[in-house]
Design an enzyme around this catalytic site. Sequence first.
Site, PDB file in Angstrom:
ATOM      1  CG  HIS A  67      -0.305   0.284   2.502  1.00  0.00           C
ATOM      2  ND1 HIS A  67       0.444  -0.662   3.163  1.00  0.00           N
ATOM      3  CD2 HIS A  67      -0.260   1.409   3.277  1.00  0.00           C
ATOM      4  CE1 HIS A  67       0.922  -0.130   4.287  1.00  0.00           C
ATOM      5  NE2 HIS A  67       0.509   1.115   4.375  1.00  0.00           N
ATOM      6  CE  LYS A  72      13.938   0.226   6.278  1.00  0.00           C
ATOM      7  NZ  LYS A  72      14.811  -0.940   6.313  1.00  0.00           N
ATOM      8  CE  LYS A  96       7.460  -3.118  14.791  1.00  0.00           C
ATOM      9  NZ  LYS A  96       8.671  -3.884  15.103  1.00  0.00           N
ATOM     10  CE  LYS A 108      11.661  -9.123  10.808  1.00  0.00           C
ATOM     11  NZ  LYS A 108      11.721  -7.891  11.580  1.00  0.00           N
ATOM     12  CB  SER A 364      15.273   1.873   9.129  1.00  0.00           C
ATOM     13  OG  SER A 364      16.124   0.917   9.711  1.00  0.00           O
TER      14      SER A 364
END
Length: 473
Positions: A67, A72, A96, A108, A364
């Site tokens: 989306h 990440k 998150k 991930k 990050s």
Amino acid sequence: MSEHQAYSFFESVERSFDKAAKFTQWDLGILEQIKACNSVYRMRFPIKRDDGTIEVMEAYRVQHSQHKSPCKGGIRFSDEVNQDEVMALAALMTYKCAIVNVPFGGGKGGIKINPRNYSVYELEKITRRYTSELVKKNFIGPGIDVPAPDYGTGEREMAWIVDTYASLKPGEIDAAGCVTGKPVTQGGVRGRKEATGLGVFFGIREVCNMPDVMEKQGLPLGIAGKRVVVQGLGNVGYHSAKFFRESGAIVVGLAEFEGAIYNPEGLNEEEVFQHRKKTGSILNFPGAGNLAKNTDALELECDILIPAALENVINGENAPRIKAKIVGEAANGPCTPEADDIFAQKGILCVPDMYLNAGGVTVSYFEWLKNLSHVRYGRMEKRFTENLNTHILSQIEELTGKQVSDGERKFIMHGPEEQDLVHSGLEETMITATREIMEIWKSNPAIPDMRTAAYVNAINKVATSYSELGIFP
């Protein structure tokens, strides 16, 4: 597996999602799309070991949601890595990032190895081969999918990834942005190392500064004087303990996998860390009592408990014995859904992982922006700010005829360096996220706990994004 954990990690994430979805107004189809993992890449590749034998590696990269781009999420090296775990962690990354307003989708990765069983040269070969497999299938890139360190990986592995990526994509000017958590010399950002622990601290501090919440927990306002127990003395646990101690909290217990120690007078995480380095264990630390099992630390008398190790350490079995008033989930998924239900009955406030440990991904994001802008934070404004502050200060001193003390002078004149800006950006992010979640919880008293409120916040943001993209005509 005990009867308390009859479902997988991914199922428990979905269960929390469903619990929260009831408190939103979104169409069932949109909710199904948010829940689904968009892409799962499962790979096998051979590696030649130092002794000449060939071993076939099992590795994964999951892109949970596009989306927002890029995706990440970290890469972990662990024996426990499996598709279900990587999918669950990717889903948590989506939620998150949404909660802390970082414009990424969740991803991930993982390689099923115990890094302790491999030489540095073997780990380098594994990491570089994994990267080239990701490049082959377009599963990595500054605008596609940006990995980061996680359990079992660090700056070194990220440097190998960026080097491999850049060599396979010659002339790509933003290549450094293909991965975060890099060494500073390779385009990393100062302040990344302590980011997750500092974020945990900022999040809990904001909760402790809310009068109505503290009243409900029967605790005084603020961090000072509160007794804290930290399970896990890795990067996150160490820095969480450090920032709590420096702000006046008393760290009464620390745990690592070999056991736990307790001292009601307080422990210094750095001294314990050095003791462990010297003796190979945190046990028998001078002045502290030993606890037989590391999980015993979870049940100590304290105000704030920070599980900063692995998932599912607090479950239906031991949750009734937790004595803390506030549990801050620094690890991913340390409390099971049963534990949540027990906490709700006992009036324990559980501050959920999916936003509390978002310090890593927030910083990050700052690193990725730095890579895309090709300039370090503070370089443009540091001297300007210092010159301006110096001028203002001298004018004030001249007009009042009074001198400012040396300490104050230094503080006022100081222009922001990269680390200052990163820390203040992280502080802003965690405070805003905490307030947003608490607002949602307050506005709907039927929401049972802070985790559900956080999920509601995430679902609303991701669903809004999807509906505005016009994906669902």
